[in-house]
Design a protein around this motif. Structure first.
Motif, short mmCIF file in Angstrom:
data_model
loop_
_atom_site.label_atom_id
_atom_site.label_comp_id
_atom_site.label_asym_id
_atom_site.label_seq_id
_atom_site.Cartn_x
_atom_site.Cartn_y
_atom_site.Cartn_z
N ARG A 11 -15.97 -0.99 -3.06
CA ARG A 11 -16.64 -2.28 -2.92
C ARG A 11 -18.12 -2.17 -3.28
NH1 ARG A 11 -13.11 -5.86 -0.44
NH2 ARG A 11 -11.60 -4.93 1.00
N GLU A 12 -18.73 -1.03 -2.95
CA GLU A 12 -20.17 -0.94 -3.23
C GLU A 12 -20.47 -0.94 -4.73
OE1 GLU A 12 -22.28 2.97 -2.86
OE2 GLU A 12 -20.54 3.44 -1.60
N VAL A 59 -9.04 -4.81 -3.09
CA VAL A 59 -9.21 -3.43 -2.63
C VAL A 59 -8.11 -3.18 -1.61
CG1 VAL A 59 -10.69 -1.81 -1.41
CG2 VAL A 59 -11.69 -3.42 -3.06
N THR A 63 0.81 -1.21 0.00
CA THR A 63 0.00 0.00 0.00
C THR A 63 0.85 1.27 0.00
OG1 THR A 63 -0.10 -0.27 2.40
CG2 THR A 63 -2.00 -1.02 1.12
N HIS A 82 -8.93 1.75 -1.22
CA HIS A 82 -10.15 2.54 -1.42
C HIS A 82 -11.39 1.68 -1.18
CE1 HIS A 82 -7.77 5.94 -2.82
NE2 HIS A 82 -7.03 5.04 -3.45
N GLU A 83 -11.75 1.57 0.08
CA GLU A 83 -12.84 0.67 0.47
C GLU A 83 -14.15 1.04 -0.22
OE1 GLU A 83 -12.85 -2.04 2.35
OE2 GLU A 83 -10.68 -1.98 2.56
#
Lengths: 355, 355, 355, 355
Positions: free
Chosen positions: D218-219, D211, A259, D214-215
């Motif tokens: 996921r949507e 991921v 990261t 940048h969580e």
């Protein structure tokens, strides 16, 4: 470098004196402080003849059972054909020996599992499988940087094992026995990926391949160039590439992406620090085979194994740093075979394989 | 990129339409916002024929006096033989033109001094000598880093101008006229060194050389490989290397060493971003000539000159950043010739020359 | 790797157990087939204490005379202060020992000449001066390529010895004793240049220098950055650079330019095969000191010396290839000191020095 | 460089004046011989205000229909939002204009097919989709070497599009509209792979992703790091990697592997020819975004489009070499979307997708 190498040396017997076996034998004989190459074993008279002149005073056996029966030996070093590894490890453990064994543990997952199971009874004995890349100074430096947080959290490894093309296609004949390109070559990359990513378990793999030059591989369901994706628990990933058709040399490299940065190991497979400037441009010659590329790794791996076993014998502990570099366990080798086997099945079916 | 290019374009006339002159003419015709290539001049009919088809509507002259008499021209661009530069610059200034002139100003120090002296009467006119490396994006980036303190205080420059060997030795015939390797090639490195070190004056130089391939140079007291040391006031240093016998291409590079780091420009003369992996190893092809290496620099240099003159014409000031990149002045060119001439004398006498 | 290492091992005694001496001692003890580290000698109790734990069963002496009186020793290995080298070599020869001695032979040309003269009486004994770069695998590869004609006729060497800056300036105090930057550092480059160019004699040298950071050097007439040109007979050339103020590490590199190509050794002083990609760009860490850079060279040098002496003892001849890699002779060391001394005089006088 | 640029210039109108649109507009206005930027169009007043000062005399429209109604225009240049591309191309064709359109053609395969179908009625008009990498000098050099047989028969491409991490995650909001990482980023690599491998059709693909930072992705079923394998007819293969989380810059690179060698393009994403040596090691700064990396490609792409259309208008043919560099057709763009869409489906299902 070694600090204090006093104390009883470890007495090692090598089984298998082919090209790689001879290198191991000479390393143990001359370059590993704390070890004595006490015996060697090969069924081939040529090998024993070689041993008589190239090795120091060493007991020579033509039969593995004789080697195991040599009570003076602390450890055996298996550089025998892959198909023998699993059984020979078990026999060595039963004979009370510490064991170093070249990769792979076995091409058969169930057989790997049986060895792991059996070994649980011999927890006092060291068993290491020879994934030597872990001991290459550059791989090790990357591993240390990773542990020190240099690139944040690692989540992706890209790794490749690419060999110089052998126009004779000598290896085609061994395709059946080798388990195919993923079990023969990529197994190293699988181990590297797991080692760098914190030893996660694989959840799903996919593979594809091409026959670029060696048509004879088709009858074995094998390819001379293979690509693969491996997904691990925790959302980690690996991409693998293996080839037997490189024009420029042995091109073994790995990259770990985190990261906060990435580390690449061996991106340009330069032989040494020489650059040539001529009509071909500005160039570096490439490492011809894994022998030249990993010469140091084979030696350091032997030194580490010997140091680890002597620490057991002397009742001393190895430092944390040294631990970090320790070799692959039977469990690691089992997991590498499990993934390599799944890649082979994916190649054959064209479908992703869930583990 | 250019922001506002409105306002009257600068009308430029090019004198000299050899290989480099043609490049300058095409740059001015098609790639320099704010400039119009209004005229071109060459005594050679072939050049004018080329200009009729390759250039847009442009007035063509066979005589430099005619070009200067063209009242519509704001600036002249001299890409003529070196021996003509000094006189043509003076004439252009007297005719009221801004002047861009290819390097060198002159091979004769006294003549350089006369031009500098004369130019003082025309301070309203721009005169730039074409040391194009200052406009190469990499050289310019290094210059900017230097000014920003990236490597502390710079005290040593190493710089080289090395050309691909021409087996025909075409250049040997021009050795007398070129002033020898230091005045012909190293003069670029001298300008780079002074530019990167803050324009110090040289105090002492030493040179040596070798004839590696072109024996014909000996009769001119010239060499095909020359090395030199130049000491500047304030304890700064430069090392130079020039060669006409490279096997791999044009290898122009510079390095500036400071108290807190070093910057190297062009260390590997790779043509582009392609790397080839084959039986020759891992390699990059090299820039064949300075034309390919400095294609961008020639264009940016023209854009900068045009921007500078237009800023004068429009009464606007160029920003500090742009100033930093401005080309070599007559004084810079005089100093480059003074040092190059001293190197030539050192080569001939085998003694250090104090300036 | 070693083939047959049978036959009597060479019994070696090391004199001097400082940082470099300890490395030599451990190499000889554990990593040089055919050698036994039989004795070690140091006047410092700390050194002997270290030896008792870090070395195998070894006779320890506090006095060099005792070491020479040890009749069991075949060879002595001098890692003592430079000022002692010349006298200790002569004494060792008189005591019938083969001798390996760290560079330099002596900072005094006349003293070098006396040792060379004296050594003629002991032609049966091996004397090697430790210019270890000759044994670095990359330098050696370049040497082999050169001999194979890969770049035509070599005529120019550029070579540098640049050390990481030591902010404490520890070395300033030793400036007087070290002979200055050219005799301390450049002496390696001189040896490399002569070795790569066919061992020509120097005809004229010129040097200049700068004090970039360590003002204290001025009182010794020394500099922390030195540049030099060396002309050899036959029209061959060398350029040298030495620095004690690098920000990035030990940057030791050499380049040899021939009529058909060039070879560069160590152009980027990367530590290993790891590349880091992060906010600083794409980067390689650099070798911090010559210890890391030349770790292999020190070992191979020892192996080669031992192999050479054992071949003498066993009456066998070393192959041509091995010969090529043999270390510096006393004559080589004399010539290196002669050139280094002339560079020092040139630096002081600002004049070229004819040899 | 341009040879003869006489004849009527091509009159171009640009639609879309965002960051990339402005670059295209300025290229067409000042740097593309044979083209006139005659009009520009944007619904945003800010864009038009910018155009009034930064562009030369250019008709400005706020509505695309007005642009198409401008009869003086020969061609339109679409740098509008991706969702508009397909419809705007069709309208432009119907209005008799030649069309250059930024990638992608459309995120919807059926819509791509409709445009291809419709375009068959306008075969006299040029339509090019802006896969600019084909025009990058290094990609083009690799393509030429490939065609010249430099690496035998190519069978594997590895290609990646990796962007510098944007800590603000600005792009997350656009994930739905962008089609996800494979349709937004990998589409370039898909086109490169097909172009280098001879435009084969894909037969099966597999994708996986992670991921890393940048969580919010996921949507949308999207990832910030994606890996993929693509199998083509004829046993050819490609591996892709796309990332939005690089720490070091825009790292766009490709590699093509053949039976006799391999070519890598952009393996180290160095900004320029400057290397820095300091406490961080030996390093090159990296290209921050695709803008800097492909600045030349955007310009050359425009020059090539203009040259191609003018050749149509003037009834002249473009040479074979130029053909080789021609841009992506609608069919190429359709195939890129088809593969990218299949990769997205594979990512979502965890299964290989057969095409």
């Amino acid at each position: 470098m070694q600090s204090n190498d006093r104390g009883r040396p470890l007495r090692v017997g090598v089984a298998g004196l082919g090209r790689l076996g001879r290198r191991h034998a000479q390393n143990l004989a001359y370059r590993v402080p704390g070890a004595t190459l006490a015996a060697a074993c090969s069924p081939l008279e040529d090998d024993l003849t070689w041993a008589r002149t190239a090795l120091p005073a060493t007991r020579l056996y033509s039969d593995y059972a004789q080697l195991l029966a040599d009570d003076s030996l602390d450890a055996v070093w298996l550089v025998t054909p892959s198909a023998l590894h699993a059984q020979q490890i078990v026999e060595a453990l039963r004979a009370g020996k510490h064991v170093f064994c070249e990769k792979p543990l076995s091409l058969d997952v169930a057989e790997c599992e049986r060895v792991v199971e059996e070994s649980r009874r011999f927890s006092g004995q060291q068993v290491t499988i020879g994934f030597m890349r872990r001991f290459d100074p550059s791989y090790h430096d990357a591993f240390d940087k990773l542990r020190a947080g240099a690139i944040g959290r690692p989540f992706l490894v890209r790794s490749q094992t690419c060999d110089l093309n052998d126009p004779d296609g000598f290896f085609v004949r061994f395709s059946a026995g080798s388990g195919g390109i993923f079990l023969d070559c990529t197994v190293h990359d699988i181990d590297v990926a797991r080692w760098l990513l914190g030893k996660p378990r694989a959840t799903r793999v996919y593979a594809a391949g091409a026959v670029a030059l060696h048509e004879g591989l088709r009858e074995f369901g094998d390819v001379d160039n293979g690509v693969a994706i491996c997904e691990f628990e925790g959302g980690k990933l690996a991409m693998f590439y293996a080839s037997r058709t490189m024009a420029h040399g042995n091109d073994t490299s790995s990259e770990v992406i985190g990261t906060a940065g990435a580390l690449a190991i061996g991106r340009v497979p330069r032989t040494n620090r020489v650059e040539i400037y001529d009509a071909h441009g500005a160039r570096s010659e490439c490492t011809p085979t894994f022998f030249e590329r990993f010469e140091d790794a084979f030696l350091i791996e032997a030194q580490a194994f010997v140091a680890a076993v002597r620490a057991r014998l002397n009742g001393t502990a190895l430092g944390a740093t040294t631990d970090a570099g320790q070799g692959a366990t039977l469990e690691d080798a089992l997991e590498a075979t499990r993934i390599g086997d799944a890649l082979r099945r994916s190649l054959q079916t064209g479908q992703a394989v869930t583990l």
